[in-house]
Design an enzyme around this catalytic site. Structure first.
Site, PDB file in Angstrom:
ATOM      1  N   GLY A  40     -13.055   8.168  -5.203  1.00 64.58           N
ATOM      2  CA  GLY A  40     -13.497   6.866  -4.711  1.00 64.58           C
ATOM      3  C   GLY A  40     -12.345   5.917  -4.440  1.00 64.58           C
ATOM      4  O   GLY A  40     -11.189   6.334  -4.305  1.00 64.58           O
ATOM      5  N   ASN A  41     -12.686   4.624  -4.311  1.00 60.47           N
ATOM      6  CA  ASN A  41     -11.733   3.598  -3.901  1.00 60.47           C
ATOM      7  C   ASN A  41     -11.076   4.043  -2.582  1.00 60.47           C
ATOM      8  O   ASN A  41      -9.859   4.127  -2.462  1.00 60.47           O
ATOM      9  CB  ASN A  41     -10.676   3.330  -4.982  1.00 60.47           C
ATOM     10  CG  ASN A  41      -9.863   2.073  -4.668  1.00 60.47           C
ATOM     11  OD1 ASN A  41      -8.649   2.104  -4.615  1.00 60.47           O
ATOM     12  ND2 ASN A  41     -10.535   0.976  -4.424  1.00 60.47           N
ATOM     13  N   HIS A  73      -8.162   8.684   2.789  1.00 60.92           N
ATOM     14  CA  HIS A  73      -9.382   9.458   2.534  1.00 60.92           C
ATOM     15  C   HIS A  73     -10.185   9.641   3.825  1.00 60.92           C
ATOM     16  O   HIS A  73     -10.726  10.716   4.078  1.00 60.92           O
ATOM     17  CB  HIS A  73     -10.290   8.730   1.533  1.00 60.92           C
ATOM     18  CG  HIS A  73      -9.726   8.606   0.157  1.00 60.92           C
ATOM     19  ND1 HIS A  73      -9.318   7.416  -0.379  1.00 60.92           N
ATOM     20  CD2 HIS A  73      -9.524   9.534  -0.807  1.00 60.92           C
ATOM     21  CE1 HIS A  73      -8.899   7.600  -1.612  1.00 60.92           C
ATOM     22  NE2 HIS A  73      -8.996   8.874  -1.900  1.00 60.92           N
ATOM     23  N   GLN A 124      -9.151  14.859 -16.158  1.00 62.10           N
ATOM     24  CA  GLN A 124      -7.793  14.936 -15.618  1.00 62.10           C
ATOM     25  C   GLN A 124      -6.932  13.726 -15.985  1.00 62.10           C
ATOM     26  O   GLN A 124      -5.819  13.588 -15.509  1.00 62.10           O
ATOM     27  CB  GLN A 124      -7.827  15.161 -14.107  1.00 62.10           C
ATOM     28  CG  GLN A 124      -8.324  13.993 -13.282  1.00 62.10           C
ATOM     29  CD  GLN A 124      -8.572  14.388 -11.837  1.00 62.10           C
ATOM     30  OE1 GLN A 124      -9.515  15.103 -11.520  1.00 62.10           O
ATOM     31  NE2 GLN A 124      -7.717  13.925 -10.928  1.00 62.10           N
ATOM     32  N   LYS A 159      -2.061  16.351   1.471  1.00 59.45           N
ATOM     33  CA  LYS A 159      -0.731  16.826   1.068  1.00 59.45           C
ATOM     34  C   LYS A 159      -0.014  15.809   0.184  1.00 59.45           C
ATOM     35  O   LYS A 159       1.013  16.105  -0.391  1.00 59.45           O
ATOM     36  CB  LYS A 159       0.124  17.078   2.311  1.00 59.45           C
ATOM     37  CG  LYS A 159      -0.157  18.383   3.000  1.00 59.45           C
ATOM     38  CD  LYS A 159       0.959  18.647   3.999  1.00 59.45           C
ATOM     39  CE  LYS A 159       0.675  19.858   4.853  1.00 59.45           C
ATOM     40  NZ  LYS A 159       1.753  20.049   5.851  1.00 59.45           N
ATOM     41  N   ASP A 165      -0.930  14.827  -2.572  1.00 55.27           N
ATOM     42  CA  ASP A 165      -0.953  15.498  -3.879  1.00 55.27           C
ATOM     43  C   ASP A 165      -0.577  16.961  -3.642  1.00 55.27           C
ATOM     44  O   ASP A 165      -1.419  17.858  -3.707  1.00 55.27           O
ATOM     45  CB  ASP A 165      -2.334  15.363  -4.512  1.00 55.27           C
ATOM     46  CG  ASP A 165      -2.676  13.909  -4.794  1.00 55.27           C
ATOM     47  OD1 ASP A 165      -2.025  13.306  -5.656  1.00 55.27           O
ATOM     48  OD2 ASP A 165      -3.566  13.362  -4.120  1.00 55.27           O
ATOM     49  N   SER A 192      -2.505   5.231  -1.372  1.00 54.71           N
ATOM     50  CA  SER A 192      -2.991   5.728  -2.657  1.00 54.71           C
ATOM     51  C   SER A 192      -3.846   4.641  -3.289  1.00 54.71           C
ATOM     52  O   SER A 192      -3.555   3.443  -3.128  1.00 54.71           O
ATOM     53  CB  SER A 192      -1.789   6.022  -3.574  1.00 54.71           C
ATOM     54  OG  SER A 192      -2.198   6.044  -4.929  1.00 54.71           O
ATOM     55  N   SER A 193      -4.871   5.070  -4.003  1.00 53.71           N
ATOM     56  CA  SER A 193      -5.710   4.078  -4.683  1.00 53.71           C
ATOM     57  C   SER A 193      -4.879   3.275  -5.674  1.00 53.71           C
ATOM     58  O   SER A 193      -5.166   2.111  -5.941  1.00 53.71           O
ATOM     59  CB  SER A 193      -6.858   4.771  -5.414  1.00 53.71           C
ATOM     60  OG  SER A 193      -7.644   5.456  -4.476  1.00 53.71           O
TER      61      SER A 193
HETATM   62  O1  PAF Z   1      -7.202  14.052  -5.654  1.00 55.62           O
HETATM   63  C1  PAF Z   1      -8.192  13.580  -6.253  1.00 55.62           C
HETATM   64  O2  PAF Z   1      -8.721  12.521  -5.894  1.00 55.62           O
HETATM   65  C2  PAF Z   1      -8.746  14.308  -7.464  1.00 55.62           C
HETATM   66  O3  PAF Z   1      -7.740  14.946  -8.174  1.00 55.62           O
HETATM   67  C3  PAF Z   1      -9.882  15.288  -7.105  1.00 55.62           C
HETATM   68  C4  PAF Z   1      -9.387  16.408  -6.221  1.00 55.62           C
HETATM   69  C5  PAF Z   1     -11.008  14.545  -6.421  1.00 55.62           C
HETATM   70  C6  PAF Z   1     -10.431  15.929  -8.387  1.00 55.62           C
HETATM   71  O4  PAF Z   1     -10.934  14.968  -9.263  1.00 55.62           O
END
Ligand code: PAF
Length: 279
Positions: free
Chosen positions: A27-28, A33, A57, A145, A147, A182-183
């Site tokens: 989200g955000n 995105h 995570q 990419k 991440d 990035s959020s």
């Molecule tokens: O990149 C992200 O936003 C998160 O790591 C993901 C892939 C949605 C998993 O929670």
């Protein structure tokens, strides 16, 4: 756009869909995105997005609680992009009981770089991605990419488990001054936001030096860390790796022109930013 929170309802809604393109998010949502949604649309139909801030995570001292949650605005953006289903489970929907079965990436990929500084991070990512894939059953899934390590780990995971989902990597979306969207950019103060593009400039410097055949990559990495530190950053790493497996290149591999990527993570004030650049 249908907004669905339970796994059963999602399965009913997507039954019989064989070309689903999936974009998992926390989200955000920003333009980065939305570019993933557009790429997804080119690779499948319908497009399904998810919004789920995945506790698994986040480390105990990380920003799970303050991670920005902007659900209404996100919904409006996804509707505009023509997303067919938004899967937005609560924690109880996705983890009705403690998630004791986990997906653990191999140490040589999961415990380096981000994994070294965020222990358990990729275990949490792989576990939730596997579960989301199980719910959505996508033919393709799109990951940014930005991440880079996450993309590689998810891609390897899909291959090793023979998942029927093709993993597609999307180019990093940058602001005009080069800062990767990035959020977490939203945490930056005005002064920090002005400074933030220096992270990408540092990657560009390392890439140029590497392309020019810099004799000592370890010294170049140290130099880059010092440049960041001199301007008030607290770098975790600046690291030149082989694109194929994110291991450090040997001298011969470097000289033979192995495809490389430089990755970095650094704190600016209280905000930790990551970025990378393929060389
Ligand atoms: O990149 C992200 O936003 C998160 O790591 C993901 C892939 C949605 C998993 O929670």
């Amino acid at each position: 756009m249908k907004i669905i929170s339970t796994i059963d309802e999602l399965r009913d809604q997507l039954r019989g869909q064989l070309r689903t393109a999936f974009v998992p998010t926390m989200g955000n949502l920003h333009e980065g995105h939305l570019s993933l949604m557009r790429l997804a649309r080119r690779h499948g139909d319908p497009v399904v997005a998810s919004i789920f801030v995945n506790r698994l995570q986040f480390g105990p001292n990380e920003d799970f609680d303050k991670y920005p949650r902007t659900f209404e605005a996100d919904v409006a953006k996804l509707e505009k992009e023509g997303v067919y289903v938004l899967f937005a489970p609560t924690e109880r929907d996705l983890y009705p009981e403690p998630q004791e079965y986990r997906v653990q990436p191999p140490d040589d990929l999961g415990n380096i770089l981000e994994g070294e500084f965020r222990p358990g991070f990729f275990n949490g990512v792989c576990t939730v991605v596997t579960k989301l894939f199980s719910c959505v059953q996508p033919r393709v899934a799109v990951f940014g990419k930005k991440d880079y390590q996450q993309l590689m780990i998810v891609r390897n995971m899909a291959r090793q488990f023979a998942l029927p989902t093709e993993i597609i990597g999307a180019e990093t979306f940058r602001a005009e001054d080069g800062l990767a969207l990035s959020s977490r950019n939203g945490y930056l103060s005005t002064a920090e936001r002005t400074e933030a593009p220096f992270l990408y400039q540092t990657l560009q410097y390392v890439a140029e030096q590497t392309r020019a055949g810099h004799a000592d990559l370890a010294a170049l990495e140290r130099d880059a860390m010092e440049r960041l530190a001199a301007r008030g950053w607290q770098p975790d790493y600046v690291s030149i790796r082989k694109r194929m497996n994110l291991q450090a290149p040997g001298r011969e591999e470097y000289e033979a022109g192995a495809p490389l990527v430089v990755l970095t993570a650094a704190k600016l004030g209280a905000t930790r930013l990551i970025d990378n650049l393929e060389i």
